[in-house]
Design a protein around this motif. Structure first.
Motif, PDB file in Angstrom:
ATOM      1  N   MET A 149      -7.663 -39.323  -4.771  1.00 27.95           N
ATOM      2  CA  MET A 149      -7.896 -40.356  -5.189  1.00 27.95           C
ATOM      3  C   MET A 149      -6.990 -40.765  -6.569  1.00 27.95           C
ATOM      4  O   MET A 149      -6.329 -41.950  -6.807  1.00 27.95           O
ATOM      5  N   GLN A 150      -6.507 -39.465  -7.587  1.00 29.35           N
ATOM      6  CA  GLN A 150      -5.798 -39.771  -8.404  1.00 29.35           C
ATOM      7  C   GLN A 150      -4.397 -40.091  -8.014  1.00 29.35           C
ATOM      8  O   GLN A 150      -3.654 -41.032  -8.593  1.00 29.35           O
ATOM      9  N   ALA A 151      -4.128 -39.229  -6.995  1.00 28.23           N
ATOM     10  CA  ALA A 151      -2.717 -39.755  -6.568  1.00 28.23           C
ATOM     11  C   ALA A 151      -2.719 -41.243  -5.984  1.00 28.23           C
ATOM     12  O   ALA A 151      -1.357 -41.729  -6.016  1.00 28.23           O
ATOM     13  N   ALA A 152      -3.371 -41.516  -5.259  1.00 30.22           N
ATOM     14  CA  ALA A 152      -3.209 -42.784  -4.652  1.00 30.22           C
ATOM     15  C   ALA A 152      -3.504 -43.951  -5.741  1.00 30.22           C
ATOM     16  O   ALA A 152      -2.604 -44.909  -5.675  1.00 30.22           O
ATOM     17  N   ALA A 153      -4.271 -43.655  -6.853  1.00 31.33           N
ATOM     18  CA  ALA A 153      -4.187 -44.592  -7.793  1.00 31.33           C
ATOM     19  C   ALA A 153      -3.017 -44.609  -8.709  1.00 31.33           C
ATOM     20  O   ALA A 153      -2.444 -45.757  -9.130  1.00 31.33           O
ATOM     21  N   GLU A 154      -2.329 -43.663  -8.763  1.00 33.84           N
ATOM     22  CA  GLU A 154      -1.188 -43.400  -9.675  1.00 33.84           C
ATOM     23  C   GLU A 154       0.047 -44.166  -8.822  1.00 33.84           C
ATOM     24  O   GLU A 154       1.062 -44.732  -9.417  1.00 33.84           O
ATOM     25  N   SER A 155       0.033 -43.746  -7.538  1.00 37.21           N
ATOM     26  CA  SER A 155       1.167 -44.321  -6.772  1.00 37.21           C
ATOM     27  C   SER A 155       1.010 -45.565  -6.110  1.00 37.21           C
ATOM     28  O   SER A 155       2.116 -46.281  -5.739  1.00 37.21           O
ATOM     29  N   GLY A 156      -0.254 -46.248  -6.165  1.00 36.76           N
ATOM     30  CA  GLY A 156      -0.430 -47.491  -5.496  1.00 36.76           C
ATOM     31  C   GLY A 156      -0.185 -47.384  -4.015  1.00 36.76           C
ATOM     32  O   GLY A 156      -0.149 -48.367  -3.422  1.00 36.76           O
ATOM     33  N   LYS A 157      -0.045 -46.179  -3.381  1.00 39.76           N
ATOM     34  CA  LYS A 157      -0.178 -45.953  -1.899  1.00 39.76           C
ATOM     35  C   LYS A 157      -1.464 -45.623  -1.298  1.00 39.76           C
ATOM     36  O   LYS A 157      -2.075 -44.788  -2.146  1.00 39.76           O
ATOM     37  N   SER A 158      -1.579 -45.296  -0.009  1.00 43.24           N
ATOM     38  CA  SER A 158      -2.541 -44.619   0.612  1.00 43.24           C
ATOM     39  C   SER A 158      -2.504 -42.827   0.542  1.00 43.24           C
ATOM     40  O   SER A 158      -1.295 -42.507   0.529  1.00 43.24           O
ATOM     41  N   TRP A 159      -3.657 -42.355   0.615  1.00 43.74           N
ATOM     42  CA  TRP A 159      -3.463 -40.953   0.308  1.00 43.74           C
ATOM     43  C   TRP A 159      -4.581 -40.472   1.124  1.00 43.74           C
ATOM     44  O   TRP A 159      -5.780 -40.969   1.449  1.00 43.74           O
ATOM     45  N   VAL A 160      -4.367 -39.234   1.511  1.00 45.92           N
ATOM     46  CA  VAL A 160      -5.342 -38.288   2.489  1.00 45.92           C
ATOM     47  C   VAL A 160      -5.807 -36.996   1.718  1.00 45.92           C
ATOM     48  O   VAL A 160      -4.952 -36.501   1.138  1.00 45.92           O
ATOM     49  N   THR A 161      -7.148 -36.938   1.744  1.00 44.94           N
ATOM     50  CA  THR A 161      -7.507 -35.620   1.010  1.00 44.94           C
ATOM     51  C   THR A 161      -7.058 -34.327   2.028  1.00 44.94           C
ATOM     52  O   THR A 161      -6.976 -34.499   3.031  1.00 44.94           O
ATOM     53  N   GLY A 162      -7.303 -33.307   1.249  1.00 44.39           N
ATOM     54  CA  GLY A 162      -7.386 -31.669   2.020  1.00 44.39           C
ATOM     55  C   GLY A 162      -8.751 -31.740   2.809  1.00 44.39           C
ATOM     56  O   GLY A 162      -9.539 -32.676   2.736  1.00 44.39           O
ATOM     57  N   PRO A 163      -8.890 -30.822   3.511  1.00 48.01           N
ATOM     58  CA  PRO A 163     -10.263 -30.335   4.376  1.00 48.01           C
ATOM     59  C   PRO A 163     -11.625 -30.527   3.183  1.00 48.01           C
ATOM     60  O   PRO A 163     -11.189 -29.635   2.190  1.00 48.01           O
ATOM     61  N   VAL A 164     -12.296 -31.180   3.466  1.00 48.01           N
ATOM     62  CA  VAL A 164     -13.860 -31.095   2.658  1.00 48.01           C
ATOM     63  C   VAL A 164     -15.013 -31.218   3.598  1.00 48.01           C
ATOM     64  O   VAL A 164     -14.846 -31.531   4.729  1.00 48.01           O
ATOM     65  N   LYS A 165     -16.121 -30.883   3.167  1.00 46.79           N
ATOM     66  CA  LYS A 165     -17.362 -30.798   3.900  1.00 46.79           C
ATOM     67  C   LYS A 165     -17.734 -32.305   3.328  1.00 46.79           C
ATOM     68  O   LYS A 165     -18.077 -32.629   2.170  1.00 46.79           O
ATOM     69  N   LEU A 166     -17.918 -33.166   4.473  1.00 43.54           N
ATOM     70  CA  LEU A 166     -18.599 -34.764   4.278  1.00 43.54           C
ATOM     71  C   LEU A 166     -19.903 -34.673   3.888  1.00 43.54           C
ATOM     72  O   LEU A 166     -20.704 -33.851   4.402  1.00 43.54           O
ATOM     73  N   LEU A 167     -20.332 -35.598   3.102  1.00 41.78           N
ATOM     74  CA  LEU A 167     -21.846 -35.900   2.802  1.00 41.78           C
ATOM     75  C   LEU A 167     -22.557 -36.095   4.080  1.00 41.78           C
ATOM     76  O   LEU A 167     -23.819 -35.947   4.331  1.00 41.78           O
ATOM     77  N   GLN A 168     -21.824 -36.645   5.040  1.00 46.50           N
ATOM     78  CA  GLN A 168     -22.487 -37.045   6.560  1.00 46.50           C
ATOM     79  C   GLN A 168     -22.721 -35.924   7.301  1.00 46.50           C
ATOM     80  O   GLN A 168     -23.402 -36.143   8.329  1.00 46.50           O
ATOM     81  N   GLU A 169     -22.542 -34.769   6.924  1.00 41.83           N
ATOM     82  CA  GLU A 169     -22.917 -33.491   7.659  1.00 41.83           C
ATOM     83  C   GLU A 169     -24.182 -33.097   7.405  1.00 41.83           C
ATOM     84  O   GLU A 169     -24.368 -32.142   6.841  1.00 41.83           O
ATOM     85  N   THR A 170     -25.194 -34.015   7.742  1.00 45.06           N
ATOM     86  CA  THR A 170     -26.491 -33.700   7.514  1.00 45.06           C
ATOM     87  C   THR A 170     -27.177 -33.073   8.590  1.00 45.06           C
ATOM     88  O   THR A 170     -28.259 -32.460   8.426  1.00 45.06           O
ATOM     89  N   HIS A 171     -26.915 -32.916   9.885  1.00 50.90           N
ATOM     90  CA  HIS A 171     -27.325 -32.123  11.007  1.00 50.90           C
ATOM     91  C   HIS A 171     -26.253 -32.021  11.899  1.00 50.90           C
ATOM     92  O   HIS A 171     -25.137 -32.520  12.003  1.00 50.90           O
ATOM     93  N   GLY A 172     -26.560 -31.053  12.807  1.00 53.66           N
ATOM     94  CA  GLY A 172     -25.594 -30.739  14.009  1.00 53.66           C
ATOM     95  C   GLY A 172     -24.639 -29.675  13.473  1.00 53.66           C
ATOM     96  O   GLY A 172     -24.556 -29.092  12.453  1.00 53.66           O
ATOM     97  N   VAL A 173     -23.478 -29.908  14.268  1.00 50.15           N
ATOM     98  CA  VAL A 173     -22.401 -28.725  14.067  1.00 50.15           C
ATOM     99  C   VAL A 173     -21.495 -29.347  12.844  1.00 50.15           C
ATOM    100  O   VAL A 173     -21.108 -30.392  12.989  1.00 50.15           O
ATOM    101  N   ILE A 174     -21.070 -28.660  12.027  1.00 47.44           N
ATOM    102  CA  ILE A 174     -20.480 -28.843  10.792  1.00 47.44           C
ATOM    103  C   ILE A 174     -19.110 -28.946  11.179  1.00 47.44           C
ATOM    104  O   ILE A 174     -18.458 -27.890  11.533  1.00 47.44           O
ATOM    105  N   GLN A 175     -18.211 -30.072  11.038  1.00 49.01           N
ATOM    106  CA  GLN A 175     -16.871 -30.135  11.145  1.00 49.01           C
ATOM    107  C   GLN A 175     -15.948 -30.388   9.892  1.00 49.01           C
ATOM    108  O   GLN A 175     -16.826 -30.909   9.056  1.00 49.01           O
ATOM    109  N   ALA A 176     -15.016 -29.855   9.995  1.00 47.89           N
ATOM    110  CA  ALA A 176     -13.931 -29.989   8.934  1.00 47.89           C
ATOM    111  C   ALA A 176     -13.782 -31.615   8.707  1.00 47.89           C
ATOM    112  O   ALA A 176     -13.757 -32.461   9.843  1.00 47.89           O
TER     113      ALA A 176
END
Length: 856
Positions: free
Chosen positions: A182-209
């Protein structure tokens, strides 16, 4: 024989095998072994090259698909950011409508949603939470709790259901990996992608990156030219979360046959850099591997590819060669040895074989002579195609039919394809491909070939297909019959029927009109003894008039002279008109007309011709239904097609007549005493009319329970009709130039499905006129056109300043010829693609040349 004699005999055989006289046998063995090794080495090398080429193609397709889909996802987020830039106020309903229009589940499987996270300063946090609670979320809180100088709360996330509910109100800036992106996107004004995280949506089932993509949104009117200004004007982020397993499955689908892949984030210091992997770790030594670097939106990804055992096995089919070669070599060695040891027997055997060979040759010559005489008597030519290397050879008569000098040499199959008339080429190739890919052993196809003098020669191709043990077609042989005389006779018959019909129509119209006037009483009351005879005459004149109209319709359809005005029409209105037109006839027969399920859908048809088909179905159903029964017309839609059925309660169609229902002059009761009148042309005409409108016909019947005749048409999408006026602005336009209308329409269909707006032309002159009248973003052209050469069109385009940088894709069977005629000239905005057309390659190469044009 005594034991001593047997030992001496064995010793003699052994000595003879290693004697000088048997040197030829050892030479044969040596040559056989060397030839076996050479063939085996060649086959192994060829299989390795083929496997490597396919592996590179598949991995390139996977890499390109991931890259393109991520760009598509960025465009979605940029569209959301544009809403904030353009709208005075964005509320939850507007956000929901925006995301619903995107149809994420259908168009972009794998994306969990599109959301907006708002930047909240610490001093207004409480006010912000009260504002969200007032919107109908009394339990809303920014989480996780804790004092921070800056908060980012997820405000909108659509679809707002299921897994996504867990993310509502979450401060993504509180987590280091998300914060860095988020910091990189805000400073550059460009689209940015994160590294691998655990999403809050992983509430059930197999956990995916998981990963997230951010696009910064700034307050309008504030300067954003520097990093400090952008941070000060930051309003929030439009973002999307992705479960990598679901995302890659949605992107790739079936693009990975026989290839396993692993996607890694190569940033240093990650505990688990693997984003996704479907590589079988139990396979320790794949035959092929490849690593591709992919840089997207601030992240460096690495794709690792491995071939699967199934893929490797497809290219490991030469293991039998050394065994077979060694066996053959030993067999030849033994045979040569036996010949040396048994010279006398060999001479006798050779003499017997010579006699047998002479006898076989004599029989073969007789057979060939009989075949030659038969072909000569039938005036047919013959042809023979070897499908493995696409070579063919044809007889002298076959070449004479087309005005070419005979040749006994094998020719490339492309030359034979070039002789097929352009308007017949696509149809013929399709029918031949279907015959070869099916399990049939023979085929018969009628087509047209180009004579050297320029005219068309109608021919009948009949052939037999030879297949190998696995059922794969390896050879096709057959005859070619010149149908010129037969077509001439058919044309004469057709012209005769047409002429007679036209000549009969004028006096018959006068007769019918005169009888109608007399029977109406306009000339005075008709005497009772004459009235019945006059009514019979009027009825039969009307029947003869219907017969003449049907004959003329069949003649127009057969000659291709019937004009069709295809327009988008309401099917319900057409059905209602047909029911109204046949209501009086139904009442006169005591039959009730009933309509079910008449949905108001749009179809692209000639309304008059569809009305003719419906009238035919309804009048037949009424005619064959008993008094007091009902005829039902039913409409059923299925995705992109609509089916209209007309069902009667008559006796049904006999089983022995079903194959002839749609044939010309076909009637179940063909006797002079049949109960129902008619010409037997109505259903044949209906079938031809529906074929001209991209529809089809059919029937179902189980005597004595009546019959159902149906027609099927493609539905004209409402959205396409409404968007037709603005499509030229929203989508890139492409001019498609090909002398074969079917190929031009096929390329246009592929481009339209991919989001382009195609326009077709089958002549050089037509293309020149369209380029002068309309702006096109790209051009796809053939080389050999009816009125000129495609290279002349390309040179004219490049000579015009306004079109000099237009991307051009040449799609032709003569690309080699075209490149030679370019004399080594380099044109980065010109690409070449050989026919036949491959849909995937066509789109890929057109995208590539258009991207190069945009980069200039």
């Amino acid at each position: 024989m005594t034991e001593l004699e047997q030992q001496q005999a064995r010793a003699g055989v052994s000595n003879a095998a290693f004697s000088r006289q048997n040197a030829l046998s050892w030479l044969v063995l040596g040559i056989g072994v060397l030839a076996t090794l050479f063939i085996w080495s060649y086959l192994v090398e060829r299989e390795e090259r083929a496997a490597h080429r396919e592996f590179l193609l598949i991995t390139d397709d996977i890499t390109s698909a991931i890259h393109k889909r991520m760009i598509d996802h960025e465009q979605i987020l940029l569209g959301g950011a544009g809403l904030f830039d353009a709208a005075v106020e964005v509320d939850r309903d507007k956000w929901r409508i925006l995301v619903e229009r995107l149809q994420l589940a259908n168009n972009y499987p794998g994306i969990l949603g599109v959301g907006f996270t708002q930047v909240v300063r610490a001093n207004v946090l409480s006010q912000f939470e009260r504002q969200i609670r007032a919107e109908g979320f009394p339990d809303f809180r920014v989480h996780p709790e804790g004092e921070r100088s800056l908060y980012t709360s997820i405000v909108y996330l659509e679809p707002f259901e299921g897994r996504n509910l867990a993310a509502f109100g979450y401060d993504m800036y509180s987590e280091p990996t998300r914060q860095a992106a988020m910091q990189a996107a805000a400073e550059s004004g460009k689209s940015w992608v994160t590294g691998p995280v655990k999403l809050l949506q992983e509430t059930h089932g197999v956990i995916q990156a998981g990963i997230l993509m951010y696009v910064p949104v700034y307050y309008g009117g504030l300067p954003v030219s520097t990093t400090e200004e952008r941070l000060a004007a930051l309003r929030g982020f439009v973002y999307s979360p992705y479960r990598m397993g679901d995302l890659l499955a949605g992107i790739l689908g079936s693009l990975t046959p026989g290839v396993g892949y692993r996607l890694l984030d190569t940033a240093p210091g990650l505990d688990n850099p693997t984003l996704f992997s479907d590589i079988d770790d139990t396979v320790t030594s794949p035959a092929l591997t490849r690593t591709v670097q992919l840089s997207l939106y601030g992240r460096d990804w690495q794709l690792e590819f491995e071939s699967t055992p199934e893929f490797d096995d497809r290219y490991n089919n030469s293991g039998w060669v050394p065994f077979a070669g060694l066996g053959i070599s030993l067999l030849l060695f033994l045979m040569a040895t036996l010949l040396v040891l048994r010279r006398d027997q060999a001479e006798l055997l050779a003499h017997a074989m010579t006699q047998q060979l002479r006898s076989s040759n004599a029989a073969l010559r007789q057979s060939e002579e009989r075949q030659r005489l038969v072909l000569k008597g039938s005036n047919d030519g013959w042809w023979d195609i070897y499908l493995n290397d696409m070579r063919f050879i044809a007889s002298q008569r076959a070449w004479e039919m087309l005005g070419y000098p005979p040749t006994s040499d094998f020719q490339s199959l492309h030359r034979w394809q070039a002789l097929v008339a352009p308007e017949e080429r696509h149809k013929l190739i399709k029918l031949l491909r279907e015959a070869l890919q099916s399990d049939q052993s023979a085929f018969s196809i009628e087509t047209s070939l180009s004579h050297q003098a320029g005219h068309r020669v109608p021919v009948l191709l009949r052939g037999a297909i030879q297949r190998d043990e696995s059922g794969l077609a390896v050879r096709a042989s057959g005859t070619m019959l010149d149908l010129t005389e037969q077509k001439r006779v058919e044309q004469m018959k057709s012209q005769f029927v047409s002429t007679v019909s036209h000549e009969l129509r004028t006096p018959l119209t006068s007769i019918s009109g005169a009888l109608a006037i007399v029977n109406s009483g306009s000339l005075g009351e008709v005497p009772a003894p004459m009235r019945k005879m006059l009514e019979i005459a009027e009825t039969n004149s009307q029947r003869l008039n219907h017969l003449i109209n049907d004959l003329l319709d069949m003649e127009k359809l057969a000659a291709g002279k019937m004009k069709f005005e295809l327009r988008t029409c309401s099917l319900k209105e057409l059905i209602d008109e047909a029911l109204a037109a046949n209501q009086a006839y139904a009442q006169s027969r005591g039959v009730n007309l009933v309509s079910h399920g008449c949905h108001d859908v749009l179809v692209r048809v000639d309304s008059m011709r569809l009305h003719q088909v419906l009238n035919n179905y309804l009048s037949n159903a009424i005619k064959f239904s008993p008094q007091g029964s009902q005829v039902v017309i039913d409409v059923v839609t299925d995705q992109d097609t609509v089916r209209v059925s007309v069902t009667d309660q008559g006796e049904g169609i006999p089983a022995e007549f079903r194959d002839q229902v749609f044939a010309k002059f076909a009637q179940a009761d063909g006797s002079d005493k049949r109960k129902q009148e008619g010409t037997g042309l109505g259903l044949a005409i209906s079938r031809e009319l529906m074929a001209q409108m991209d529809g089809c016909v059919g029937f179902d019947s189980e005597p004595p329970n009546g019959a159902t005749f149906w027609l099927s048409l493609p539905i004209e999408a409402q959205a396409e009709v409404q968007a037709e006026a603005t499509a030229q602005v929203q989508t890139p336009s492409v001019l498609v130039v090909d002398d074969d209308p079917m190929i031009a329409d096929f390329i246009a269909l592929v481009l339209r499905k991919a989001g382009y707006l195609p326009t077709t032309s089958v002549t050089l002159k037509g293309a020149q006129q369209q380029l002068q009248e309309t702006h096109y973003d790209a051009m796809v052209t053939d080389l050999r056109l009816q009125d000129g050469h495609g290279l002349n069109l390309i040179r004219e385009v490049r000579a015009q300043a306004a079109l000099a940088h237009m991307p051009i894709l040449v799609v032709s069977a003569y690309c080699d010829e075209g490149q030679r005629l370019m004399h080594g000239q380099v044109d980065e905005l010109l690409a070449w693609l050989d026919k036949p057309v491959d849909e995937k390659k066509l789109l890929s190469m057109l995208d590539a040349v258009m991207n190069r044009a945009r980069a200039k």
